[in-house]
Scaffold this motif. Structure first.
Motif, PDB file in Angstrom:
ATOM      1  N   GLY A   1     140.682  12.141  38.842  1.00  0.00           N
ATOM      2  CA  GLY A   1     141.438  11.314  37.914  1.00  0.00           C
ATOM      3  C   GLY A   1     142.651  11.984  37.320  1.00  0.00           C
ATOM      4  N   LYS A   2     143.217  12.980  38.010  1.00  0.00           N
ATOM      5  CA  LYS A   2     144.353  13.702  37.462  1.00  0.00           C
ATOM      6  C   LYS A   2     145.578  13.703  38.359  1.00  0.00           C
ATOM      7  CE  LYS A   2     142.513  14.709  33.593  1.00  0.00           C
ATOM      8  NZ  LYS A   2     143.036  14.004  32.389  1.00  0.00           N
TER       9      LYS A   2
ATOM     10  N   SER B   1     145.337   5.262  43.743  1.00  0.00           N
ATOM     11  CA  SER B   1     145.509   3.949  43.119  1.00  0.00           C
ATOM     12  C   SER B   1     145.314   2.829  44.140  1.00  0.00           C
ATOM     13  CB  SER B   1     146.906   3.839  42.504  1.00  0.00           C
ATOM     14  OG  SER B   1     147.096   4.826  41.516  1.00  0.00           O
TER      15      SER B   1
ATOM     16  N   ARG C   1     143.203   0.034  39.723  1.00  0.00           N
ATOM     17  CA  ARG C   1     142.320   1.117  39.268  1.00  0.00           C
ATOM     18  C   ARG C   1     142.556   2.376  40.088  1.00  0.00           C
ATOM     19  NH1 ARG C   1     137.162  -0.826  36.968  1.00  0.00           N
ATOM     20  NH2 ARG C   1     136.968  -3.092  37.081  1.00  0.00           N
ATOM     21  N   LEU C   2     142.099   3.511  39.542  1.00  0.00           N
ATOM     22  CA  LEU C   2     141.938   4.711  40.349  1.00  0.00           C
ATOM     23  C   LEU C   2     140.570   4.611  41.014  1.00  0.00           C
ATOM     24  CD1 LEU C   2     143.202   7.584  37.997  1.00  0.00           C
ATOM     25  CD2 LEU C   2     144.393   6.572  39.954  1.00  0.00           C
TER      26      LEU C   2
ATOM     27  N   CYS D   1     138.838   6.900  42.343  1.00  0.00           N
ATOM     28  CA  CYS D   1     137.974   8.035  42.017  1.00  0.00           C
ATOM     29  C   CYS D   1     137.378   7.932  40.622  1.00  0.00           C
ATOM     30  CB  CYS D   1     138.741   9.348  42.166  1.00  0.00           C
ATOM     31  SG  CYS D   1     139.975   9.629  40.875  1.00  0.00           S
ATOM     32  N   MET D   2     137.898   7.023  39.798  1.00  0.00           N
ATOM     33  CA  MET D   2     137.383   6.869  38.447  1.00  0.00           C
ATOM     34  C   MET D   2     136.662   5.539  38.248  1.00  0.00           C
ATOM     35  SD  MET D   2     138.150   9.712  37.039  1.00  0.00           S
ATOM     36  CE  MET D   2     137.911   9.425  35.292  1.00  0.00           C
ATOM     37  N   THR D   3     136.447   4.822  39.344  1.00  0.00           N
ATOM     38  CA  THR D   3     135.758   3.529  39.263  1.00  0.00           C
ATOM     39  C   THR D   3     134.344   3.696  39.805  1.00  0.00           C
ATOM     40  OG1 THR D   3     137.864   2.393  39.622  1.00  0.00           O
ATOM     41  CG2 THR D   3     135.856   1.101  39.910  1.00  0.00           C
TER      42      THR D   3
ATOM     43  N   CYS E   1     150.176   7.557  38.337  1.00  0.00           N
ATOM     44  CA  CYS E   1     149.380   6.783  39.285  1.00  0.00           C
ATOM     45  C   CYS E   1     150.088   5.472  39.633  1.00  0.00           C
ATOM     46  CB  CYS E   1     148.010   6.478  38.692  1.00  0.00           C
ATOM     47  SG  CYS E   1     148.055   5.514  37.156  1.00  0.00           S
TER      48      CYS E   1
ATOM     49  N   PRO F   1     144.802   4.868  33.103  1.00  0.00           N
ATOM     50  CA  PRO F   1     143.580   5.675  33.111  1.00  0.00           C
ATOM     51  C   PRO F   1     143.589   6.792  32.074  1.00  0.00           C
ATOM     52  CG  PRO F   1     144.963   6.254  34.977  1.00  0.00           C
ATOM     53  CD  PRO F   1     145.595   5.054  34.331  1.00  0.00           C
ATOM     54  N   GLU F   2     144.761   7.128  31.551  1.00  0.00           N
ATOM     55  CA  GLU F   2     144.860   8.159  30.518  1.00  0.00           C
ATOM     56  C   GLU F   2     144.847   7.558  29.115  1.00  0.00           C
ATOM     57  OE1 GLU F   2     144.893  11.515  30.592  1.00  0.00           O
ATOM     58  OE2 GLU F   2     144.392  11.383  32.722  1.00  0.00           O
TER      59      GLU F   2
END
Length: 260
Positions: free
Chosen positions: A56-57, A62, A70-71, A73-75, A147, A218-219
């Motif tokens: 998430g960095k 995306s 969404r990302l 990797c963060m979903t 992103c 996401p941030e």
């Protein structure tokens, strides 16, 4: 806990494509990007996807999952019901390269059009001093991982391709706002009017502050409330306050006289 999930993944290129159905194994704790990687390792080895850090960095993965930017990797897969069909498509606002990979070069071209921070004259970097309040205010915007989810969800960009030529989008208007509120930025002394540029070059007026950019960040940057709305307020003051307008006109006239 393991189960079989039903995925629909967009496959194609700039000439067109379609959603392809996949049945794929899901394990406890996994994210959507894990499933995309499993598809690459099993049923779809030629599936194109952009990713890098999986933390998430980096902002690389995306996409749109069930229609929401969404990302991957963060979903987490746990946010979906096990019987739910999970649809993964590329970002809609940018041209498709192949499968889930889009051409985001518009964003880099836009970034290059924004003048960088102008160092204050007569000071070395080691001599810069700022109040903590000012540091905190601009530091929020520095959390951006580019992103481009905010760019993708902004309807001014998403639904109107022709606007890209005149509208920088929330990510880069946020950058203009950050520089404009930076107490050490000497843009004015260098002849750069960031407020005027925001309105006349970067299309600030196209933004109607729906906050959709903030919702997908996401941030958790408050793009609308802390960057775009304050920038609009400063631009309005500059453009419509009669005293400010008169002062600007006098300064420009003096500048023209001095040059001649």
């Amino acid at each position: 806990m393991t189960y079989q999930a039903h995925f629909k993944v967009w496959r194609g290129d700039k000439d067109g494509g379609r959603l392809v159905d996949y049945e794929v194994e899901v394990n406890e704790g996994e994210v959507v990007l894990d499933i995309i990687h499993r598809l690459q390792a099993t049923a779809a080895p030629d599936l194109a996807v952009r990713w890098n850090c999986k933390a998430g960095k980096c902002g690389s993965c995306s996409a749109e999952v069930n229609g929401r930017p969404r990302l991957m990797c963060m979903t987490r897969m746990s946010v979906f019901d096990q019987a739910e069909i999970v649809t993964v498509t590329p970002m809609r606002a940018f041209p498709v390269v192949r499968d889930l990979v889009t051409d985001v070069s518009y964003n880099y071209a836009t970034a290059r059009a924004i003048p960088a921070f102008v160092p204050p004259p007569g000071l070395k970097p080691s001599e810069y001093r700022m109040r903590q309040e000012d540091v905190d205010r601009v530091q929020e915007f520095r959390k951006c991982i580019e992103c481009f989810l905010c760019q993708n969800t902004c309807h001014v960009v998403r639904d109107h391709e022709e606007n890209k030529a005149v509208f920088a989008g929330p990510r880069f208007l946020m950058r203009v706002a950050e520089l404009d509120m930076h107490p050490l930025d000497a843009a004015a002394e260098a002849g750069i009017d960031r407020k005027r540029a925001a309105q006349e070059q970067h299309g600030l007026g196209y933004c109607n502050i729906t906050k959709c950019c903030t919702e997908v960040c996401p941030e958790h940057i408050k793009i609308t409330d802390n960057a775009l709305i304050p920038l609009k307020e400063r631009v309005v003051d500059r453009s419509y306050d009669p005293l400010v307008w008169l002062g600007d006109k006098i300064r420009r006239r003096r500048g023209d006289t001095e040059r001649h």
